[in-house]
Design an enzyme around this catalytic site. Sequence first.
Site, PDB file in Angstrom:
ATOM      1  N   ASP A  21      -9.529   8.644  -9.053  1.00  0.00           N
ATOM      2  CA  ASP A  21      -8.435   7.835  -8.930  1.00  0.00           C
ATOM      3  C   ASP A  21      -7.024   8.939  -9.010  1.00  0.00           C
ATOM      4  O   ASP A  21      -6.786   9.206 -10.053  1.00  0.00           O
ATOM      5  CB  ASP A  21      -8.220   6.635  -9.945  1.00  0.00           C
ATOM      6  CG  ASP A  21      -6.912   5.792  -9.941  1.00  0.00           C
ATOM      7  OD1 ASP A  21      -6.033   6.192  -8.987  1.00  0.00           O
ATOM      8  OD2 ASP A  21      -6.828   4.922 -10.768  1.00  0.00           O
ATOM      9  N   LYS A  75       3.353   4.643  -5.677  1.00  0.00           N
ATOM     10  CA  LYS A  75       4.183   5.519  -6.867  1.00  0.00           C
ATOM     11  C   LYS A  75       4.581   6.973  -5.975  1.00  0.00           C
ATOM     12  O   LYS A  75       5.578   7.154  -5.933  1.00  0.00           O
ATOM     13  CB  LYS A  75       2.800   6.099  -7.713  1.00  0.00           C
ATOM     14  CG  LYS A  75       2.403   4.932  -8.371  1.00  0.00           C
ATOM     15  CD  LYS A  75       1.166   5.018  -9.170  1.00  0.00           C
ATOM     16  CE  LYS A  75       0.551   3.910  -9.568  1.00  0.00           C
ATOM     17  NZ  LYS A  75       1.337   3.050 -10.430  1.00  0.00           N
ATOM     18  N   TRP A 127      -6.217   2.600 -16.928  1.00  0.00           N
ATOM     19  CA  TRP A 127      -6.893   2.499 -15.700  1.00  0.00           C
ATOM     20  C   TRP A 127      -8.377   2.988 -15.470  1.00  0.00           C
ATOM     21  O   TRP A 127      -9.093   2.187 -14.895  1.00  0.00           O
ATOM     22  CB  TRP A 127      -5.954   3.046 -14.652  1.00  0.00           C
ATOM     23  CG  TRP A 127      -4.624   2.393 -14.645  1.00  0.00           C
ATOM     24  CD1 TRP A 127      -3.223   3.186 -15.119  1.00  0.00           C
ATOM     25  CD2 TRP A 127      -4.195   1.336 -14.211  1.00  0.00           C
ATOM     26  NE1 TRP A 127      -2.335   2.251 -14.943  1.00  0.00           N
ATOM     27  CE2 TRP A 127      -2.886   1.145 -14.301  1.00  0.00           C
ATOM     28  CE3 TRP A 127      -4.868  -0.047 -13.776  1.00  0.00           C
ATOM     29  CZ2 TRP A 127      -2.057  -0.033 -14.174  1.00  0.00           C
ATOM     30  CZ3 TRP A 127      -4.298  -1.220 -13.420  1.00  0.00           C
ATOM     31  CH2 TRP A 127      -2.730  -1.253 -13.667  1.00  0.00           C
TER      32      TRP A 127
HETATM   33  C1  LIG Z   1      -3.747   5.524 -12.240  1.00  0.00           C
HETATM   34  C2  LIG Z   1      -3.613   4.160 -11.448  1.00  0.00           C
HETATM   35  N1  LIG Z   1      -4.893   3.365 -11.224  1.00  0.00           N
HETATM   36  C3  LIG Z   1      -4.627   2.225 -10.669  1.00  0.00           C
HETATM   37  C4  LIG Z   1      -3.598   1.450 -10.679  1.00  0.00           C
HETATM   38  C5  LIG Z   1      -3.495   0.189 -10.360  1.00  0.00           C
HETATM   39  O1  LIG Z   1      -3.167  -0.032  -8.870  1.00  0.00           O
HETATM   40  P1  LIG Z   1      -2.760  -1.269  -8.222  1.00  0.00           P
HETATM   41  O2  LIG Z   1      -1.784  -2.118  -8.684  1.00  0.00           O
HETATM   42  O3  LIG Z   1      -2.716  -1.202  -6.778  1.00  0.00           O
HETATM   43  O4  LIG Z   1      -4.453  -1.945  -8.327  1.00  0.00           O
HETATM   44  C6  LIG Z   1      -2.435   2.149 -11.319  1.00  0.00           C
HETATM   45  C7  LIG Z   1      -1.134   1.364 -11.206  1.00  0.00           C
HETATM   46  O5  LIG Z   1      -0.697   0.517 -10.959  1.00  0.00           O
HETATM   47  C8  LIG Z   1      -2.590   3.309 -11.625  1.00  0.00           C
HETATM   48  O6  LIG Z   1      -1.264   4.036 -12.062  1.00  0.00           O
END
Ligand SMILES: Cc1ncc(COP(=O)(O)O)c(C=O)c1O
Length: 360
Positions: free
Chosen positions: A171, A195, A101
């Site tokens: 994040d 989550k 991520w």
């Molecule tokens: C730490 C982290 N950042 C970003 C994301 C991406 O999130 P989204 O699917 O809401 O764009 C995720 C997981 O899905 C994640 O675990």
Amino acid sequence: MSRVYNFSAGPAVLPEEVLREAAEEMLDYKGSGMSVMEMSHRSKVYDGIIKEAEADLRELMGIPDNYKVLFLQGGASQQFAMIPMNLMKHKKAAYIVTGQWAKKAFQEAQNYGQAVKVASSEDETFSYIPDCSDLDIPEDADYVYICENNTIYGTKYKTLPNTKGHTLVADVSSCFLSEPVDVSKYGIIYGGVQKNIGPAGVVIVVIREDLITEDTLPGTPTMLKYKTHADADSLYNTPPAYGIYICGKVFQWLKKQGGLTAMKQHNEEKAKILYDFLDGSSMFRGTVRKEDRSLMNVPFVTGDKELDAKFVKEAEAAGFVNLKGHRTVGGMRASIYNAMPKEGVEQLVAFMKKFEEENQ
Ligand SMILES: Cc1ncc(COP(=O)(O)O)c(C=O)c1O
């Protein structure tokens, strides 16, 4: 009705109490004669819902007055672009790459300026958090970016990086509200809610007011400017109204549990049960350097792919679902977010012990 123990990394388990309450209010929210899904986001009733949600979040996280709380859409991934578009005044930012991520955010930022990778743990499959006490951060970097809890690899920063005076952007999608946090250390702290907080479709951005300006990169769409949403208290357009309502219910549930200090204790107790078992097991082992272990996502392996697959299959049949590791890592991963009861982890460990005995 039977509920399973759901170890999904996200969307993930929510408190049963919250789901029941939402079910009770589904057809008639507090005498309004309609579901929250059906009401105008400009109505007085909805105004109460979103204001209360924000007030409860502010109380839980101790958010200082000079920070705005924004309820946005586009998931955490949209922030990967929105952050540089709004913050890269000098077209430069420092990224610490501790997993997929963070890497995606780093790659996205390259579309808008110079994203400088100042540290990484990719050399050991992201199984640790690099030393961030004295990084070579460019003087003119607009911010330092981290992914605080790495959902896929199961690592978590135990101390924040020394940003050398630069704005910290984090994040926290997979550790949101799992423990107390000092918001004043961050310029932006954000996460997708799917989550630890609510249904997918909402991303919460807590942002220091001085970072909200008209001065965004040329061409930044109106919808991707923090100012647009801050000026309209997250009601510039139709927000993810039902999702925000569920987030609000989870905030109230968290307050009833004793807030984030109590949550941290609860999460530490739960994680310890699993990590202690992994450390003593002759079949399973954790994949993360001990001092960097996440309280939320626990990856583990047997070292034998076939045995891993057998475990996942038998666990599912026994009511422990979504234990398969991320496709890029393999093995298993148990995500044990706030709403996973201690009993769920205890029973998982009992099942793992039995599996180990039966498959020696
Ligand atoms: C730490 C982290 N950042 C970003 C994301 C991406 O999130 P989204 O699917 O809401 O764009 C995720 C997981 O899905 C994640 O675990």
